[in-house]
Motif scaffolding. Structure first.
Motif, PDB file in Angstrom:
ATOM      1  N   LEU A 136       0.861  -0.887  -0.070  1.00 50.14           N
ATOM      2  CA  LEU A 136      -0.104  -0.026  -0.040  1.00 50.14           C
ATOM      3  C   LEU A 136       0.970   1.222  -0.182  1.00 50.14           C
ATOM      4  CD1 LEU A 136      -2.580  -1.167   2.494  1.00 50.14           C
ATOM      5  CD2 LEU A 136      -2.747  -1.339   0.110  1.00 50.14           C
ATOM      6  N   ASP A 137       0.614   2.220  -0.906  1.00 51.04           N
ATOM      7  CA  ASP A 137       1.545   3.273  -1.175  1.00 51.04           C
ATOM      8  C   ASP A 137       0.924   4.591  -0.820  1.00 51.04           C
ATOM      9  OD1 ASP A 137       3.968   4.698  -1.963  1.00 51.04           O
ATOM     10  OD2 ASP A 137       2.772   5.274  -3.988  1.00 51.04           O
ATOM     11  N   MET A 138       1.482   5.518  -0.154  1.00 52.55           N
ATOM     12  CA  MET A 138       0.886   6.761   0.251  1.00 52.55           C
ATOM     13  C   MET A 138       2.099   7.659   0.503  1.00 52.55           C
ATOM     14  SD  MET A 138      -1.944   7.489   2.818  1.00 52.55           S
ATOM     15  CE  MET A 138      -2.977   8.673   2.767  1.00 52.55           C
ATOM     16  N   ASP A 139       2.098   8.883   0.212  1.00 51.64           N
ATOM     17  CA  ASP A 139       2.899   9.813   0.712  1.00 51.64           C
ATOM     18  C   ASP A 139       3.041  10.141   1.851  1.00 51.64           C
ATOM     19  OD1 ASP A 139       1.423  12.717   1.114  1.00 51.64           O
ATOM     20  OD2 ASP A 139       0.223  11.560  -0.420  1.00 51.64           O
ATOM     21  N   PRO A 140       4.118  10.068   2.390  1.00 51.54           N
ATOM     22  CA  PRO A 140       4.402  10.438   4.011  1.00 51.54           C
ATOM     23  C   PRO A 140       3.547  11.414   4.721  1.00 51.54           C
ATOM     24  CG  PRO A 140       6.489  10.001   2.990  1.00 51.54           C
ATOM     25  CD  PRO A 140       5.374  10.036   1.932  1.00 51.54           C
ATOM     26  N   GLU A 141       3.579  12.453   4.042  1.00 52.87           N
ATOM     27  CA  GLU A 141       2.728  13.888   4.738  1.00 52.87           C
ATOM     28  C   GLU A 141       1.388  13.329   4.842  1.00 52.87           C
ATOM     29  OE1 GLU A 141       6.131  15.290   2.363  1.00 52.87           O
ATOM     30  OE2 GLU A 141       4.986  13.685   1.905  1.00 52.87           O
ATOM     31  N   ALA A 142       0.689  12.506   3.957  1.00 56.93           N
ATOM     32  CA  ALA A 142      -0.772  12.304   4.213  1.00 56.93           C
ATOM     33  C   ALA A 142      -0.720  11.128   5.042  1.00 56.93           C
ATOM     34  CB  ALA A 142      -1.462  12.139   2.776  1.00 56.93           C
ATOM     35  N   SER A 143       0.008  10.173   4.865  1.00 61.75           N
ATOM     36  CA  SER A 143      -0.022   9.096   5.799  1.00 61.75           C
ATOM     37  C   SER A 143       0.138   9.296   7.473  1.00 61.75           C
ATOM     38  CB  SER A 143       1.055   7.803   5.414  1.00 61.75           C
ATOM     39  OG  SER A 143       2.278   8.218   5.687  1.00 61.75           O
ATOM     40  N   LEU A 144       1.140  10.365   7.565  1.00 61.64           N
ATOM     41  CA  LEU A 144       1.462  10.624   8.902  1.00 61.64           C
ATOM     42  C   LEU A 144       0.177  11.612   9.344  1.00 61.64           C
ATOM     43  CD1 LEU A 144       5.066  11.299   8.797  1.00 61.64           C
ATOM     44  CD2 LEU A 144       4.128   9.324   9.892  1.00 61.64           C
ATOM     45  N   GLN A 145      -0.581  12.239   8.664  1.00 60.91           N
ATOM     46  CA  GLN A 145      -1.672  12.803   9.114  1.00 60.91           C
ATOM     47  C   GLN A 145      -2.736  11.755   9.797  1.00 60.91           C
ATOM     48  OE1 GLN A 145      -3.059  15.631   5.996  1.00 60.91           O
ATOM     49  NE2 GLN A 145      -1.584  16.848   6.304  1.00 60.91           N
ATOM     50  N   ARG A 146      -3.028  10.897   9.057  1.00 64.54           N
ATOM     51  CA  ARG A 146      -3.820   9.463   9.392  1.00 64.54           C
ATOM     52  C   ARG A 146      -3.163   9.136  10.678  1.00 64.54           C
ATOM     53  NH1 ARG A 146      -4.997   5.326   4.385  1.00 64.54           N
ATOM     54  NH2 ARG A 146      -6.253   6.872   3.167  1.00 64.54           N
ATOM     55  N   VAL A 147      -1.990   8.706  10.812  1.00 63.43           N
ATOM     56  CA  VAL A 147      -1.522   8.338  12.099  1.00 63.43           C
ATOM     57  C   VAL A 147      -1.660   9.303  13.224  1.00 63.43           C
ATOM     58  CG1 VAL A 147       0.660   7.671  13.345  1.00 63.43           C
ATOM     59  CG2 VAL A 147       0.268   6.966  11.003  1.00 63.43           C
ATOM     60  N   GLU A 148      -1.735  10.713  13.155  1.00 60.95           N
ATOM     61  CA  GLU A 148      -1.969  11.525  14.191  1.00 60.95           C
ATOM     62  C   GLU A 148      -3.352  11.512  14.475  1.00 60.95           C
ATOM     63  OE1 GLU A 148      -1.258  16.244  14.841  1.00 60.95           O
ATOM     64  OE2 GLU A 148      -0.570  15.520  12.915  1.00 60.95           O
ATOM     65  N   VAL A 149      -4.303  11.378  13.568  1.00 63.32           N
ATOM     66  CA  VAL A 149      -5.662  11.521  13.921  1.00 63.32           C
ATOM     67  C   VAL A 149      -5.905  10.226  14.468  1.00 63.32           C
ATOM     68  CG1 VAL A 149      -8.010  10.986  12.889  1.00 63.32           C
ATOM     69  CG2 VAL A 149      -6.445  13.017  11.843  1.00 63.32           C
ATOM     70  N   ARG A 150      -5.592   8.865  14.441  1.00 59.70           N
ATOM     71  CA  ARG A 150      -5.639   7.791  14.842  1.00 59.70           C
ATOM     72  C   ARG A 150      -5.280   7.746  16.267  1.00 59.70           C
ATOM     73  NH1 ARG A 150      -1.454   3.425  13.036  1.00 59.70           N
ATOM     74  NH2 ARG A 150      -0.467   4.561  14.340  1.00 59.70           N
ATOM     75  N   ASN A 151      -3.767   8.350  16.683  1.00 59.75           N
ATOM     76  CA  ASN A 151      -3.317   8.447  17.989  1.00 59.75           C
ATOM     77  C   ASN A 151      -3.955   9.390  18.740  1.00 59.75           C
ATOM     78  OD1 ASN A 151      -1.397   6.535  17.128  1.00 59.75           O
ATOM     79  ND2 ASN A 151       0.217   8.051  16.860  1.00 59.75           N
ATOM     80  N   LEU A 152      -4.650  10.331  18.072  1.00 56.09           N
ATOM     81  CA  LEU A 152      -5.370  11.534  19.399  1.00 56.09           C
ATOM     82  C   LEU A 152      -6.825  10.727  19.472  1.00 56.09           C
ATOM     83  CD1 LEU A 152      -5.031  14.661  17.173  1.00 56.09           C
ATOM     84  CD2 LEU A 152      -4.065  14.241  19.487  1.00 56.09           C
ATOM     85  N   ALA A 153      -7.249   9.889  18.586  1.00 51.63           N
ATOM     86  CA  ALA A 153      -8.390   9.093  19.100  1.00 51.63           C
ATOM     87  C   ALA A 153      -8.170   8.223  20.042  1.00 51.63           C
ATOM     88  CB  ALA A 153      -9.134   8.496  17.911  1.00 51.63           C
TER      89      ALA A 153
END
Length: 221
Positions: A136-153
């Motif tokens: 699964l490929d994704m640019d790191p800027e977008a993928s790390l935003q997902r990680v941040e949202v997940r971790n905040l949740a």
């Protein structure tokens, strides 16, 4: 009937866990003999090593890259011996969250020479390769935003693994190494854009998985 070995790879936040769950549910629904595992952590020993490898290092000691590499391969050796090889010998579909390609990407991005990984690969894998790797490929800027949202949740101070906290440049190196693997092993690796909707990603994965299973003698639509 021979077993089928499928791995799922990708950068942090690429939706790997979601797609692994969807694929495993689909395979169970059609009644295939299935084993789902992960690295690190697919065995009792692996769970202990996973805790050491992925949690924050509370001792404050900085691990050298070679020591970390050897722990990952210790996990893989036990996983292959007790889970993957026996399951494939029994004709099962083995679905694993991260495998050798993650080591090449993450430890390589940390500065470990390819030659060191080559030697351990030869010792531990003894020529075994996945029949298919879903990457699964994704640019790191977008993928790390997902990680941040997940971790905040999950909690403001929560990070699922210490890799979540690595610098952006590290994640860029990881992604570039994954892309190089996909280019160099195009017959094995299915590179799937991860920024599409989960349903679109699931459909793209199934387009690669279904023919593989049919060719191996498993009845799937």
């Amino acid at each position: 009937m021979q077993g089928v070995f499928i791995t799922i790879e990708g950068v942090e936040g690429s939706g790997k866990s979601t797609q692994l769950l969807r694929l495993s549910e689909r395979l169970r629904h059609v009644g295939l003999p299935l084993v789902v595992s992960k690295e690190p952590g697919g065995t009792a020993l692996g769970r202990e090593l996973r805790r050491l490898l992925l949690e924050r290092h509370t001792s404050g000691e900085r691990w050298c890259a070679e020591a970390e590499l050897l722990l990952f391969y210790a996990d893989r050796a036990q996983h292959l011996e007790t889970v993957i090889r026996p399951s494939l010998a029994e004709g099962k579909v083995v679905l694993v969250d991260r495998f050798e390609d993650s080591t090449r990407a993450y430890q390589g991005a940390s500065g470990v020479p390819e030659s060191s990984m080559d030697r351990l690969n030869e010792l531990v894998l003894r020529g075994l390769k996945p029949h298919l790797t879903v990457m699964l490929d994704m640019d790191p800027e977008a993928s790390l935003q997902r990680v941040e949202v997940r971790n905040l949740a999950l909690g403001a101070d929560f990070a699922e693994t210490r890799f979540d906290e690595a610098e952006l440049e590290f994640h860029r190196r990881v992604r570039n190494r994954f892309l190089a693997i996909a280019q160099n092993h195009a017959n094995r690796v299915a590179l799937i854009p991860a920024r599409d909707t989960p349903d679109q990603v699931e459909a793209a994965i199934w387009q690669r998985v279904a023919p593989l299973l049919r060719n191996a003698g498993f009845g799937v639509d």
